[in-house]
Design a protein around this motif. Sequence first.
Motif: not given
Length: 459
Positions: A201-204, A240-251, A269-273, A280-283
């Motif tokens: 919920m929080n990430i989405h 879509t994986i961002t910098r924040e969600s990558a930290k918690k990818i297993e969950s 993985f998120v692309h530049l737009s 800031d959210i791209c890895l």
Amino acid sequence: MQIETILPFDISNKYRFVESLVYKSMEKAVIFEKNGHLLITSKKNVEELQAGKIPHNIEDILKSRRFIIDKDEKEKSYNINIKPEFFMIDMTNKCNMRCEYCLRNTEYDQDSISYTKLDDIISFIKSYCKENGIKNISVQAWGGEPLLEKDKILYMVNKLKMKNTKVHFSIETNATLLTNNNILSMYESHVGLGISIDGGMNIHNKQRKFISGKDTYDIVINNMQETKNIYNNRIGTITTITRESAKKIESVIDNIVIDLGINNIKMNFVHLSNYRNCNDICLAPKEIAETELRIFRKIIELQEMGYSVIEQNMMAKLKNILFRKYTDVCLSCGCCGGRKMIVFDMHGNIFPCELTDQPEYAIGNIYNGIPLISQIENSIKGKNSFFDKKENTECIDCYWKIFCKGGCTVRVMSNKNNKDVDITECEINKILYPELIKLIIDKPEIVNKMLGWDGLYGV
């Protein structure tokens, strides 16, 4: 994991054994050469090869799989023929959400395809298939949010029927419009569904909100469960994986697979737009590769726990090294945009990728009277920069270039610091392909479960 090398050596005045990678387990081994051929054999045979000897019991198969070649033979390139089989039709750039990484200009450029243009595109596709004897194609309606044009999707499905060509339809949706009526309409019309969900919920809710700013998670989850019931769980998800969600990818994966009961997932993985400030959210490439390895390990862990989950990007690469044939427009033989995939915009213009709709990348249009394949060939000859070869000096000795071919064209064009190759794909492949080779020899039962067959048992 230790991947060793078998150095090339001459067998006679005529033949030579090519350089290969090898992974050895207790009794078995996998050898892999730079043109994508793989052989599962005994550890004893590999040790003979490492000593510069050819085991007689596998000599013929080494020749057939091109581990043994003529000494004077030059390396053959593995190219994909120009034969589009996957078509995307831009139904609308309208959307009821404002995701923080959106790659489309949904804020100001509000438009949808007309029935007239849709009819013309349908006729163009049907003529192409008939003229070229195409037996199977896939068609994806996209947007924006494609279900905002549900009636046109159903119209397309009804009109795009051919006697000698089977058509597979699909959409990717944010799921907020998946009412019971819409779900039934798509199901009865045999339209495959991919649902976008970015985790718990929080990430989405942080990444995917309505235009009003309201959260979307609860609606998406409710509609997804209704969709699963009607589709008998035959749906997939796109995350879509961002910098924040990558930290918690297993969950994130646990939430989708265990909590929501989805076994067909795709992690992008998120692309530049050009339309959102999402830098800031791209890895960074190495961060993406490290996250990809964690995704791989999580999928294997879930498989061992009894969950029949597959991740589509990983599956494409597994098929690459097992079967060495085209199965994916992005990952089987480099970017196949314009060769295997074609995108039609709302005005009948033809593009090689849905992420490159700028005029300079246009292949042509449906109204110029030129056959599709000829338009593509003319665009390549005309120096459309989308088709530029992607290679640098590091590619020459890379074992994965046969599948990568420089990687994602869009990533290369958006990377202002490097115009040669997709560095992200390089970093992923250097980590993931060796792990897949190790998986094949160490855990064939997992590979069999992922592939839905028993071809690797007994290796």
